[in-house]
Design a protein around this motif. Sequence first.
Motif, PDB file in Angstrom:
ATOM      1  N   LEU A 169       0.818  -1.210   0.000  1.00 10.07           N
ATOM      2  CA  LEU A 169       0.000   0.000   0.000  1.00 10.07           C
ATOM      3  C   LEU A 169       0.849   1.256   0.000  1.00 10.07           C
ATOM      4  N   ASN A 209      -2.083  -5.508  -5.470  1.00 11.89           N
ATOM      5  CA  ASN A 209      -2.329  -6.909  -5.122  1.00 11.89           C
ATOM      6  C   ASN A 209      -1.018  -7.621  -4.803  1.00 11.89           C
ATOM      7  N   ARG A 232      -3.665 -12.706  -5.377  1.00 14.58           N
ATOM      8  CA  ARG A 232      -4.141 -11.744  -6.375  1.00 14.58           C
ATOM      9  C   ARG A 232      -5.483 -12.120  -7.001  1.00 14.58           C
ATOM     10  N   TYR A 282      -8.151 -11.214  -3.776  1.00 15.19           N
ATOM     11  CA  TYR A 282      -8.099 -10.003  -2.937  1.00 15.19           C
ATOM     12  C   TYR A 282      -7.243  -8.938  -3.604  1.00 15.19           C
ATOM     13  N   VAL A 283      -7.810  -7.748  -3.782  1.00 10.47           N
ATOM     14  CA  VAL A 283      -7.047  -6.597  -4.262  1.00 10.47           C
ATOM     15  C   VAL A 283      -7.515  -5.378  -3.481  1.00 10.47           C
ATOM     16  N   VAL A 284      -6.712  -4.336  -3.544  1.00 11.85           N
ATOM     17  CA  VAL A 284      -7.091  -3.051  -2.957  1.00 11.85           C
ATOM     18  C   VAL A 284      -7.021  -2.000  -4.061  1.00 11.85           C
ATOM     19  N   GLN A 291      -9.662   4.035  -0.341  1.00 13.51           N
ATOM     20  CA  GLN A 291      -8.965   2.743  -0.361  1.00 13.51           C
ATOM     21  C   GLN A 291     -10.035   1.657  -0.205  1.00 13.51           C
ATOM     22  N   GLU A 332     -11.121  -2.341  -0.392  1.00 18.37           N
ATOM     23  CA  GLU A 332     -10.720  -3.746  -0.434  1.00 18.37           C
ATOM     24  C   GLU A 332     -11.784  -4.547  -1.185  1.00 18.37           C
ATOM     25  N   ILE A 373     -12.859  -8.399  -2.301  1.00 19.50           N
ATOM     26  CA  ILE A 373     -12.593  -9.765  -1.845  1.00 19.50           C
ATOM     27  C   ILE A 373     -13.541 -10.738  -2.541  1.00 19.50           C
ATOM     28  N   ASN A 391     -15.960  -1.412  -9.603  1.00 19.42           N
ATOM     29  CA  ASN A 391     -15.426  -0.310  -8.812  1.00 19.42           C
ATOM     30  C   ASN A 391     -14.900   0.815  -9.704  1.00 19.42           C
TER      31      ASN A 391
END
Length: 319
Positions: free
Chosen positions: A247, A265, A270, A273-275, A282, A284, A286, A305
């Motif tokens: 991050l 990621n 990967r 889960y990514v941000v 920020q 998340e 999932i 997103n």
Amino acid sequence: MAKPRMSSIDGKLAQEFAVPAHVEEIKEKMAAFAGHHAAAGRRVVLITSGGTKVPLESRTVRFLDNFSSGRRGASSAEYFMDSGYAVIFLHRHRSLYPYTRMFSNINMLDALKFSGGASSNSGEVVVNQQVLPDIARALRRYQEVKEGKLLLPIEFSTLSEYLHLLKAAAQALSAIGSKAMFYLAAAVSDFYIPASEMPEHKIQSSNGPLQLSMNMVPKILSPLVKDWAPRAFVISFKLETDPTILLDKARRALDAYRHQAVVANVLDSRRGYVVVVTPETQAELIISDEDVKNDVEIEERIVSNLTSAHNKFITQQGG
């Protein structure tokens, strides 16, 4: 109209990376594609996908590569088109491709048979849908995409080809302003050997252990954001193996390049889960075990997103 400002990276690209044949022709094709869809009220996303090959010799036998199969780029392309975007798909030669990606591990000959049965060697060839589940749905959607001319595939192989084609794409899409998105999912090498320092012929093992000195690849994100497509919505990707630095590196990239988002990621997680990191937020994303059972992919969440973020960006930019 004022000419785009020439950056130091423009000069470096011209001097140290061979320009692909017909790059201007490809640029015109991309500009026409983007203009057509923008005029129809459709947004256009440039997706980069797969890894870049870095030659070690001019007459290449050996090269450096990475593990990227292009899975994220190919699946994301499908979800973007489902969301109403037209897609320029700048992908590595022989990497995964939209709609065929799900069948990449299947021997196609096992999925085909003669209509007259196994003993027949004549007649029509038909598809065994038990071997290729969902082939009808994939084919139907692919034909819709072709009829709508929603997908423009452009291939690259080497790092040099990728850099020049990305620049051409950025300049081609600049004309549609905030309706353009750049989704830079390709795994691009950080190092290369300049053409002037590369041996012409195959490196001989008889010369003993190999020592390489490689230069840093120019950070092309900077001129893309500042000079080539300054009104576009730009997303980069950050992959790390150490989650403790991920991050922070994503935030530093946003500070350095002033683009709109980083999809961060970790290698091992990967696919689940990514941000998504922006200057203000920020998020998340999932994929649960239940999602996996229902064939939900992380790329669907990423695209959802980012399309929402692109909507807000276009409004802020005045359309």
